[in-house]
Design a protein around this motif. Structure first.
Motif, mmCIF file in Angstrom:
data_model
loop_
_atom_site.group_PDB
_atom_site.id
_atom_site.type_symbol
_atom_site.label_atom_id
_atom_site.label_comp_id
_atom_site.label_asym_id
_atom_site.label_seq_id
_atom_site.Cartn_x
_atom_site.Cartn_y
_atom_site.Cartn_z
ATOM 1 N N LYS A 57 42.696 34.051 35.756
ATOM 2 C CA LYS A 57 41.555 34.725 36.000
ATOM 3 C C LYS A 57 41.674 35.717 36.798
ATOM 4 C CE LYS A 57 37.619 32.345 36.895
ATOM 5 N NZ LYS A 57 36.686 31.459 37.233
ATOM 6 N N ALA A 58 42.212 35.723 37.874
ATOM 7 C CA ALA A 58 42.596 36.966 38.751
ATOM 8 C C ALA A 58 43.376 37.852 38.337
ATOM 9 C CB ALA A 58 42.868 36.035 39.970
ATOM 10 N N TYR A 59 44.383 37.469 37.404
ATOM 11 C CA TYR A 59 45.490 38.561 37.201
ATOM 12 C C TYR A 59 44.583 39.307 36.070
ATOM 13 C CZ TYR A 59 49.229 40.364 34.281
ATOM 14 O OH TYR A 59 50.040 41.264 33.622
ATOM 15 N N GLU A 60 43.985 38.720 35.159
ATOM 16 C CA GLU A 60 43.070 39.307 34.018
ATOM 17 C C GLU A 60 42.183 40.275 34.618
ATOM 18 O OE1 GLU A 60 42.148 37.200 30.593
ATOM 19 O OE2 GLU A 60 44.420 36.683 30.260
ATOM 20 N N GLN A 61 41.213 39.732 35.618
ATOM 21 C CA GLN A 61 40.334 40.602 36.233
ATOM 22 C C GLN A 61 40.930 41.668 36.799
ATOM 23 O OE1 GLN A 61 37.018 40.448 36.159
ATOM 24 N NE2 GLN A 61 36.527 38.638 35.551
ATOM 25 N N PHE A 62 42.003 41.558 37.558
ATOM 26 C CA PHE A 62 42.634 42.638 38.220
ATOM 27 C C PHE A 62 43.165 43.714 37.172
ATOM 28 C CE2 PHE A 62 46.259 44.762 40.423
ATOM 29 C CZ PHE A 62 45.658 45.267 41.326
ATOM 30 N N ASN A 63 43.933 43.161 36.291
ATOM 31 C CA ASN A 63 44.625 44.063 35.303
ATOM 32 C C ASN A 63 43.827 44.612 34.083
ATOM 33 O OD1 ASN A 63 47.516 44.246 36.109
ATOM 34 N ND2 ASN A 63 47.046 42.018 36.475
ATOM 35 N N PHE A 64 42.836 43.777 33.782
ATOM 36 C CA PHE A 64 42.133 44.223 32.501
ATOM 37 C C PHE A 64 40.370 44.379 32.783
ATOM 38 C CE2 PHE A 64 45.306 41.118 30.879
ATOM 39 C CZ PHE A 64 46.494 42.017 30.698
ATOM 40 N N GLY A 65 40.029 44.032 33.957
ATOM 41 C CA GLY A 65 38.704 44.228 34.305
ATOM 42 C C GLY A 65 37.783 43.083 33.684
#
Length: 116
Positions: free
Chosen positions: A67-75
């Motif tokens: 979740k953190a990775y995708e939020q940071f990288n993809f919004g």
């Protein structure tokens, strides 16, 4: 934070090292696409049962990392977090990114030492 102590880091690194051996004749061609070719052109794990077993008791920690990775990288979060197979494969992709970064850093460091 992903580092060498991350869940199943060594297993994923071994998968990467096997990829390097199997593709040793093509590494120059693969070049900067190494992470994509190793961790994004095939599934690391196939099957819900295998994925559930692989996650062990770390499922919630891994979901938080994804979740953190995708939020940071993809919004936004695009991985179906209710699908263990997708969660494992995305986590492996994320850890793989760090493994490949380390590989390139060490590779360039060794090359610089050879030239000096």
């Amino acid at each position: 934070m992903i580092d060498r102590k991350a869940f199943k880091y060594l297993e994923i690194k071994e998968y990467f090292e096997d990829f390097l051996k199997e593709n040793s004749n093509h590494l120059e061609e693969i070049g900067e696409d190494l992470h994509h070719e190793c961790f994004n052109t095939d599934y690391y794990i196939i099957g819900t049962y295998k994925a559930e077993k692989w996650l062990e008791d770390q499922v919630f920690s891994i979901i938080n990392i994804v979740k953190a990775y995708e939020q940071f990288n993809f919004g936004e979060v695009t991985t179906d977090l209710a699908n263990p197979e997708q969660v494992v494969n995305m986590y492996v992709y994320i850890v793989g990114e760090h493994i490949v970064q380390d590989y390139f850093a060490n590779y360039h460091w060794r090359k610089a030492r050879e030239i000096a």
